[in-house]
Design a protein around this motif. Structure first.
Motif, PDB file in Angstrom:
ATOM      1  N   ILE A 111      -7.013  -3.709  -7.051  1.00 51.81           N
ATOM      2  CA  ILE A 111      -6.722  -3.236  -8.608  1.00 51.81           C
ATOM      3  C   ILE A 111      -6.564  -4.023  -9.516  1.00 51.81           C
ATOM      4  O   ILE A 111      -6.226  -4.639 -10.090  1.00 51.81           O
ATOM      5  CB  ILE A 111      -4.893  -2.777  -8.486  1.00 51.81           C
ATOM      6  CG1 ILE A 111      -4.658  -2.400  -7.336  1.00 51.81           C
ATOM      7  CG2 ILE A 111      -4.362  -2.095  -9.582  1.00 51.81           C
ATOM      8  CD1 ILE A 111      -2.517  -2.406  -6.427  1.00 51.81           C
ATOM      9  N   SER A 156       1.021   6.735 -21.446  1.00 50.89           N
ATOM     10  CA  SER A 156       1.632   6.597 -20.236  1.00 50.89           C
ATOM     11  C   SER A 156       2.920   5.223 -19.960  1.00 50.89           C
ATOM     12  O   SER A 156       3.450   4.744 -20.515  1.00 50.89           O
ATOM     13  CB  SER A 156       0.273   6.236 -19.322  1.00 50.89           C
ATOM     14  OG  SER A 156       0.488   4.662 -18.695  1.00 50.89           O
ATOM     15  N   ASP A 206      -8.125  -2.114  -0.764  1.00 53.50           N
ATOM     16  CA  ASP A 206      -8.550  -2.175  -2.243  1.00 53.50           C
ATOM     17  C   ASP A 206      -8.191  -2.582  -2.956  1.00 53.50           C
ATOM     18  O   ASP A 206      -6.987  -3.851  -3.134  1.00 53.50           O
ATOM     19  CB  ASP A 206      -7.510  -1.097  -2.940  1.00 53.50           C
ATOM     20  CG  ASP A 206      -8.033   0.259  -1.371  1.00 53.50           C
ATOM     21  OD1 ASP A 206      -8.773   0.513  -1.439  1.00 53.50           O
ATOM     22  OD2 ASP A 206      -7.375   1.642  -1.980  1.00 53.50           O
ATOM     23  N   GLY A 221       0.177  -1.277   0.083  1.00 53.14           N
ATOM     24  CA  GLY A 221       0.161  -0.118  -0.030  1.00 53.14           C
ATOM     25  C   GLY A 221       0.491   1.209  -0.279  1.00 53.14           C
ATOM     26  O   GLY A 221       2.164   1.015   0.379  1.00 53.14           O
ATOM     27  N   ASN A 222      -0.180   2.578   0.016  1.00 51.78           N
ATOM     28  CA  ASN A 222       0.844   3.515  -0.031  1.00 51.78           C
ATOM     29  C   ASN A 222       0.297   4.272   0.070  1.00 51.78           C
ATOM     30  O   ASN A 222      -1.639   4.599   0.362  1.00 51.78           O
ATOM     31  CB  ASN A 222       2.089   3.811  -1.999  1.00 51.78           C
ATOM     32  CG  ASN A 222       1.266   3.629  -2.853  1.00 51.78           C
ATOM     33  OD1 ASN A 222      -0.983   3.726  -2.851  1.00 51.78           O
ATOM     34  ND2 ASN A 222       1.234   3.202  -3.846  1.00 51.78           N
ATOM     35  N   LYS A 223      -0.049   6.274  -0.579  1.00 52.54           N
ATOM     36  CA  LYS A 223      -0.519   7.252  -0.107  1.00 52.54           C
ATOM     37  C   LYS A 223      -1.965   6.752  -0.979  1.00 52.54           C
ATOM     38  O   LYS A 223      -3.362   7.810  -1.058  1.00 52.54           O
ATOM     39  CB  LYS A 223       0.427   8.548  -0.673  1.00 52.54           C
ATOM     40  CG  LYS A 223       1.175   8.813   0.605  1.00 52.54           C
ATOM     41  CD  LYS A 223       1.478  10.195  -0.078  1.00 52.54           C
ATOM     42  CE  LYS A 223       2.924  10.425   0.863  1.00 52.54           C
ATOM     43  NZ  LYS A 223       3.560  11.171   0.288  1.00 52.54           N
ATOM     44  N   GLU A 224      -2.209   6.184  -2.012  1.00 56.99           N
ATOM     45  CA  GLU A 224      -2.582   6.548  -3.634  1.00 56.99           C
ATOM     46  C   GLU A 224      -4.100   5.211  -2.973  1.00 56.99           C
ATOM     47  O   GLU A 224      -4.854   5.330  -3.126  1.00 56.99           O
ATOM     48  CB  GLU A 224      -2.293   6.169  -4.673  1.00 56.99           C
ATOM     49  CG  GLU A 224      -3.724   5.968  -4.978  1.00 56.99           C
ATOM     50  CD  GLU A 224      -2.861   6.415  -6.942  1.00 56.99           C
ATOM     51  OE1 GLU A 224      -3.952   5.834  -8.471  1.00 56.99           O
ATOM     52  OE2 GLU A 224      -1.837   5.864  -7.557  1.00 56.99           O
ATOM     53  N   PHE A 225      -3.519   4.313  -2.488  1.00 53.30           N
ATOM     54  CA  PHE A 225      -4.195   2.535  -2.013  1.00 53.30           C
ATOM     55  C   PHE A 225      -4.118   2.497  -0.534  1.00 53.30           C
ATOM     56  O   PHE A 225      -2.773   2.350   0.454  1.00 53.30           O
ATOM     57  CB  PHE A 225      -3.525   1.231  -3.336  1.00 53.30           C
ATOM     58  CG  PHE A 225      -3.632   2.189  -4.230  1.00 53.30           C
ATOM     59  CD1 PHE A 225      -4.978   1.699  -4.859  1.00 53.30           C
ATOM     60  CD2 PHE A 225      -2.635   2.108  -4.903  1.00 53.30           C
ATOM     61  CE1 PHE A 225      -5.158   1.734  -6.283  1.00 53.30           C
ATOM     62  CE2 PHE A 225      -2.065   2.245  -6.648  1.00 53.30           C
ATOM     63  CZ  PHE A 225      -3.894   2.332  -7.417  1.00 53.30           C
ATOM     64  N   THR A 226      -4.848   1.170  -0.168  1.00 54.66           N
ATOM     65  CA  THR A 226      -5.050   1.865   1.164  1.00 54.66           C
ATOM     66  C   THR A 226      -5.626  -0.250   1.459  1.00 54.66           C
ATOM     67  O   THR A 226      -5.583  -0.561   0.096  1.00 54.66           O
ATOM     68  CB  THR A 226      -6.083   1.881   2.450  1.00 54.66           C
ATOM     69  OG1 THR A 226      -7.220   1.367   1.571  1.00 54.66           O
ATOM     70  CG2 THR A 226      -5.511   3.879   2.292  1.00 54.66           C
TER      71      THR A 226
END
Length: 428
Positions: free
Chosen positions: A88, A106, A86, A78-83
């Motif tokens: 993906i 991208s 979640d 996990g990180n700031k975007e995902f907890t």
């Protein structure tokens, strides 16, 4: 805790080993890049290094990994975007970054891998797989260069040559030889002493015990006086010098500077001879080079005059061949020297002289040389000299070669063709 001690000899230049391994692995890519650089450069830049570019796809190493598809579950931190918890979504086909061939809007791609090779490495790759053909050791000269070889162990030497293992082994052997008898006696005395001390009070002999103890002390003192390491225990690695045998070789460079040679033609001839000169200087340190310029008359000149003199005139090619023959007879006996010749001309010659050239080559020069190459620098139809030389090549196919140069880009490929290590030609 484990400690790793790096005892490599080149500890201060560790990356050199990895660099040489990398250069060996991608040798073909680098040789291709060097070949392209030689054709683009001017002759004054030939000794500089080169920036080499290798496509990233060519330096990828094979790895084991999971294939695409199937059902997999990965737990990510996990990180700031995902907890936690979640899910993906699988990226759509063609998405994602990287250096793949599919288009992507991208992610980031990878450029080609670019690195710089030095001047020495550039010349190594440029002259790789080239050699003077048919070089034999007619007469060995080994009075100037030597190579050091190990020749056993010596009792004398400098501290840098000290063999620690042999010295310790010698000292240990000496101590054993000088103290063996005393140690055996000491072992016997100690056994007797223990036996006396174990007796009952009635049988105990104090004077005998005291005598045994005194003798034991005396023997131990004598053993301790034997030095642990003496000067004559020291052993040194012995190195001796062996002469390096090498062959005596001479290269004759014959260049046409007649009026028919245009400035561009002379420039291409100079490029060829400078390439040949660099090749000889780098790979055959003790090879002599004789420079001969000719128009209607030939003259032996030094390196400076050979490449930069502006003297010109008519064309009699045989004058250079005759001068080469006379120099061979005067200074380079064929019983001692490997003799080579390289001739550059635009093919324009006085008609009656071309047959003379064939005669001089076949009778006076080729029977005594290891290899003779002729390059004709012209975009025109071949003239009489080329056709005469074709007959020479039929008579001496293993020691005479001829090629045509029409453009600056032909110089390096022709040079490699003339001096490539050809086992069939050398066997002949």
């Amino acid at each position: 805790m484990s400690h790793i001690v790096d005892r490599r000899l080149n500890a201060k230049n560790k990356s050199a080993v990895n660099r040489q391994r990398f250069l060996r692995r991608y040798k073909e890519h680098i040789k291709k890049a060097v070949s392209g650089a030689v054709s683009r450069r001017s002759i004054t830049d030939i000794e500089q290094g080169e920036k080499i570019s290798i496509p990233t796809r060519d330096i990828h190493e094979p790895v084991f990994h999971h294939g695409q598809g199937g059902h997999r579950e990965n737990v990510l931190p996990g990180n700031k975007e995902f907890t936690r918890g979640d899910r993906i979504a699988r990226p759509p086909s063609g998405g994602g970054g990287g250096s793949g061939s599919g288009a992507s809007d991208s992610g980031e791609g990878e450029d080609e891998f670019v690195f710089q090779i030095s001047q020495s490495e550039f010349l190594d790759f440029m002259f790789d797989d080239l050699a003077l053909p048919n070089l034999v050791k007619r007469q060995l000269i080994g009075d100037t260069d030597f190579q050091r070889h190990r020749a056993g162990i010596s009792n004398e030497g400098n501290p840098g040559q000290l063999n620690v293992v042999r010295s310790m082994r010698s000292a240990h052997a000496r101590r054993i030889a000088l103290t063996a008898k005393k140690r055996r006696r000491l072992k016997e005395l100690k056994a007797q002493l223990e036996e006396e001390q174990a007796k009952q009070d009635i049988l105990y002999d104090a004077r005998k015990v005291k005598a045994l103890e005194e003798e034991i002390v005396e023997l131990e003192a004598k053993i301790k006086r034997i030095p642990w390491l003496d000067t004559f225990d020291l052993k040194y690695n012995l190195h001796v010098k062996h002469p390096i045998p090498r062959s005596k070789a001479v290269m004759f460079c014959l260049m046409d500077v007649s009026g028919s040679m245009t400035q561009s033609t002379k420039d291409m001839a100079k490029r060829f001879f400078i390439l040949l000169y660099l090749f000889l200087q780098r790979n055959y340190e003790h090879t002599e080079v004789v420079f001969i310029r000719h128009h209607t008359s030939a003259k032996e000149v030094d390196e400076e005059e050979f490449f930069y003199s502006r003297e010109t005139g008519g064309t009699i090619v045989s004058s250079a061949l005759k001068l080469m023959h006379s120099i061979m007879e005067a200074r380079y006996p064929t019983s001692e020297w490997n003799i080579y010749g390289a001739q550059a001309s635009d093919g324009d010659n006085w008609n009656e002289d071309s047959s003379v050239c064939q005669q001089v080559l076949c009778e006076d020069i080729l029977p005594h040389v290891q290899y003779f190459s002729y390059i004709e620098i012209t975009q025109r139809e071949h003239q009489a000299l080329w056709h005469e030389y074709e007959e020479v090549q039929e008579r001496f196919p293993h020691i005479f070669a001829m090629e045509q140069i029409t453009d600056v880009r032909d110089i390096y490929p022709v040079f490699r063709e003339l001096f490539h290590k050809d086992t069939h030609r050398q066997a002949g």
